[in-house]
Scaffold this motif. Structure first.
Motif, PDB file in Angstrom:
ATOM      1  N   LYS A 259       4.608  -1.993   6.446  1.00  0.00           N
ATOM      2  CA  LYS A 259       3.396  -1.258   6.035  1.00  0.00           C
ATOM      3  C   LYS A 259       2.888  -1.769   4.681  1.00  0.00           C
ATOM      4  O   LYS A 259       1.688  -1.991   4.486  1.00  0.00           O
ATOM      5  N   LYS A 260       3.808  -1.992   3.747  1.00  0.00           N
ATOM      6  CA  LYS A 260       3.423  -2.472   2.415  1.00  0.00           C
ATOM      7  C   LYS A 260       2.838  -3.880   2.488  1.00  0.00           C
ATOM      8  O   LYS A 260       1.874  -4.195   1.788  1.00  0.00           O
ATOM      9  N   LEU A 262       1.280  -5.264   5.054  1.00  0.00           N
ATOM     10  CA  LEU A 262      -0.051  -5.197   5.652  1.00  0.00           C
ATOM     11  C   LEU A 262      -1.076  -4.628   4.669  1.00  0.00           C
ATOM     12  O   LEU A 262      -2.240  -5.045   4.662  1.00  0.00           O
ATOM     13  N   GLU A 263      -0.643  -3.694   3.833  1.00  0.00           N
ATOM     14  CA  GLU A 263      -1.549  -3.151   2.816  1.00  0.00           C
ATOM     15  C   GLU A 263      -1.975  -4.238   1.835  1.00  0.00           C
ATOM     16  O   GLU A 263      -3.140  -4.299   1.421  1.00  0.00           O
ATOM     17  N   LEU A 264      -1.032  -5.100   1.441  1.00  0.00           N
ATOM     18  CA  LEU A 264      -1.369  -6.212   0.554  1.00  0.00           C
ATOM     19  C   LEU A 264      -2.388  -7.146   1.211  1.00  0.00           C
ATOM     20  O   LEU A 264      -3.357  -7.576   0.582  1.00  0.00           O
ATOM     21  N   GLU A 266      -4.469  -6.417   3.643  1.00  0.00           N
ATOM     22  CA  GLU A 266      -5.763  -5.759   3.887  1.00  0.00           C
ATOM     23  C   GLU A 266      -6.624  -5.674   2.626  1.00  0.00           C
ATOM     24  O   GLU A 266      -7.816  -5.389   2.709  1.00  0.00           O
ATOM     25  N   GLN A 267      -6.022  -5.933   1.465  1.00  0.00           N
ATOM     26  CA  GLN A 267      -6.793  -5.960   0.226  1.00  0.00           C
ATOM     27  C   GLN A 267      -7.489  -7.304   0.022  1.00  0.00           C
ATOM     28  O   GLN A 267      -8.237  -7.486  -0.930  1.00  0.00           O
TER      29      GLN A 267
END
Length: 607
Positions: A259-260, A262-264, A266-267
């Motif tokens: 999750k972390k 993918l968050e990186l 997606e930024q």
């Protein structure tokens, strides 16, 4: 570069400065060929021809005139465009006797991931190359001064593990100890795949397999996977391979690293969630800014149903390995044969300083080149070009079995355990024939057999395919480990005899060195350079070839004749010369043993 070449290189650099060359090209110092004058030379004049607008012989002559020869150089001569150095044998031979020791440690960690076999069956000969390459390059890097961490990735949430565990339940199997546990589970895996060749059977079994997969993802079956892993580790240890840490995929998922990651991503401007077309509802990454010529540059990270792809999981793991993510916890898993503690990620562990490397080496076959390239793309996408540069794929070609490709599902394999058993059996037979009275023959046979198999996997450049054939892999002649081990044993035998006769403490008289000693000394002096070159290229085959060359030089020295008589007797040589020759023999023994150790191969004292 140290040893003999460094002062020669410095002398050339000073001469170039005196000639007004402010930015000299790389200065290469080479051994002169046997038919050329001198001991070492440099071709740097050829590199300067265009810059200085002069012919190489003229440049070489001017260089020689400006040269201030360092200690040990008796004269400098020009041969064509080469500048050649003649060294004093009394200076060269003691230089070759300096201790064989690891380089001082440098800053920055390099993380080597190898083996990473699915925990679903026994290791086969294709895995053997991965283990041998990864373990050897980790040893070489460590000796070359790098801070090395060795990791084995456990894909405990993969379909293969689910199928193996399902097969045991499906067929109602209970382990009876009749064979090694991972082989027993592997039989069930192959049996299941044969049953699933029927389409109807596969469709009928699929829901139950997926149920097992979900239980693995939830961590409910970790104990069953650990049993299989423990059996696989026995094989890895029998190959002399050990690790620092095991990282489980289920822990990566449980701690939210995916999750972390993918968050990186997606930024960044490189990911999107299309609302129409074939990628509608999925999270995709556009790789076109980093990989040219792709027909379809979009890579799915999350499917439209929310499940992660293998690629996404691999990216999260790479981000953790290079310190972009944290959160895993660790605890001791087991004590390895050497006494080295093996740690594992675990939800009940504590934070430990694993991962966070500036460089990574992923040992995985060449068929995975694109997925490995994607890891670099992901690092570039989040703005970490430095880490992308440090992410190295040690790609190796596949291993054929007697000319045929391997298939674990179809059962067309030879297991690593079978290979090792056969290797040791053959080694024992050869030893019984050549030296029937050898003490500890079984232990020596194990060193020789396992050494022969490991060397067969590292002596070839990784990007060349290996066709594993029993006769070649277990040959006791030519470019094989037993040839190197026998070179070590021969040197050990001479040193034992010297000790028994009270000659081992003889002082060397370096002024007595003959051309035979000089050639052997020059071969010994190449060891450090070979280790550093192997580390730089991240492949052990450079060191393997050096050891073959050293063994050939040692055998040539040992067997040298003049007028039909031995030219290099050791124990019967005159005092002083005998001390020099014993010192060289001892250094051959140490160097071969150290080189073999860096390849994960034992060096018997007698054969």
């Amino acid at each position: 570069m140290t040893g003999v070449k460094a002062p020669l290189q410095q002398a050339v650099a000073q001469a170039l400065e005196a000639l007004g060359v402010d930015e000299p090209p790389p200065i290469e110092i080479q051994e002169t060929p046997p038919n050329q004058p001198g001991d070492y030379g440099t071709p740097v004049a050829f590199r300067l021809a265009r810059l200085l607008r002069k012919a190489p012989p003229q440049i070489a002559t001017e260089l020689a005139e400006k040269m201030h020869p360092p200690e040990g150089v008796v004269r400098v001569e020009v041969a064509g465009g080469y500048v050649n150095f003649f060294l004093d044998p009394a200076w060269l031979t003691p230089a070759a006797l300096q201790p064989v020791a690891p380089a001082p440690k440098q800053g920055g960690k390099v993380l080597v991931e190898h083996t990473s076999v699915n925990p679903n069956k026994e290791l086969h000969v294709g895995h053997l190359r991965n283990v041998a390459l990864g373990d050897a390059i980790a040893r070489i890097l460590d000796f070359a001064g790098r801070q090395v961490e060795v990791l084995n990735y456990i894909d405990d949430t993969g379909r293969q593990s689910a199928e193996s565990l399902f097969a045991l339940e499906h067929y109602g199997l209970a382990y009876d100890g009749s064979k090694k546990y991972d082989h027993w589970v592997g039989d069930a895996y192959v049996r299941l795949h044969r049953e699933m060749e029927d389409g109807e059977a596969k469709a009928r079994l699929e829901p139950a397999i997926r149920a097992v997969l979900h239980r693995l993802e939830a961590g409910e079956l970790r104990g069953e996977v650990e049993k299989l892993l423990a059996a696989q580790l026995e094989t890895m240890w029998s190959l002399n391979a050990e690790y620092d840490v095991l990282v489980w995929e289920s822990d990566i998922m449980r701690e939210g690293l995916l999750k972390k990651a993918l968050e990186l991503l997606e930024q960044t401007p490189y990911t999107s969630r299309p609302t129409e077309g074939k990628y509608a509802g999925a999270l995709v990454m556009d790789t076109s800014a980093f990989i040219e010529g792709m027909e379809d540059p979009y890579l799915v990270l999350l499917r439209s149903d929310g499940t992660a792809t293998y690629t996404a999981k691999d990216i999260a793991f790479q981000f953790w390995k290079m310190g972009l993510l944290s959160g895993l916890r660790f605890r001791p898993f087991t004590r390895q044969p050497s006494g080295r503690e093996l740690y594992t990620s675990h939800p009940e562990g504590t934070p430990m300083p694993f991962g966070g490397a500036q460089e990574t080496i992923n040992v995985i076959d060449v068929r995975q080149s694109y997925p490995q390239q994607v890891l670099k793309v992901a690092l570039e996408a989040v703005g970490r070009h430095d880490l992308a540069e440090g992410a190295y794929h040690l790609a190796y070609e596949t291993v054929l079995l007697e000319g045929r490709p391997l298939s674990g599902r179809k059962g067309h394999t030879v297991s690593v355990d079978e290979v090792l058993e056969e290797a040791v059996r053959r080694a024992r037979a050869v030893i019984a024939e050549k030296n029937p009275g050898l003490e500890n023959a079984d232990a020596v046979a194990r060193m020789v057999g396992i050494g022969a198999v490991r060397f067969a996997m590292v002596k070839t450049e990784p990007k060349k395919q290996i066709d594993f054939r029993w006769e070649q892999a277990l040959s006791f002649e030519g470019d094989a480990a037993p040839y190197l081990q026998y070179a070590h044993a021969r040197a050990a035998s001479i040193m034992r005899k010297a000790e028994a006769e009270g000659l081992a403490s003889d002082e060397p008289d370096f002024s007595r060195a003959t051309p035979y000693e000089v050639e052997l000394a020059k071969a010994l002096l190449r060891f450090e350079e070979s280790v550093q070159k192997s580390a730089e290229l991240k492949t052990p085959h450079v060191l393997a070839q050096y050891l073959l060359d050293l063994a050939a030089a040692w055998n040539a020295y040992y067997n040298a004749k003049e007028d039909g008589k031995p030219a290099t007797p050791v124990l019967t040589a005159e005092e002083g010369l005998r001390g020099l020759r014993l010192a060289l023999v001892a250094q051959v023994k140490r160097t071969v043993a150290t080189g073999l150790e860096l390849l994960g191969i034992a060096a018997p004292e007698a054969m």
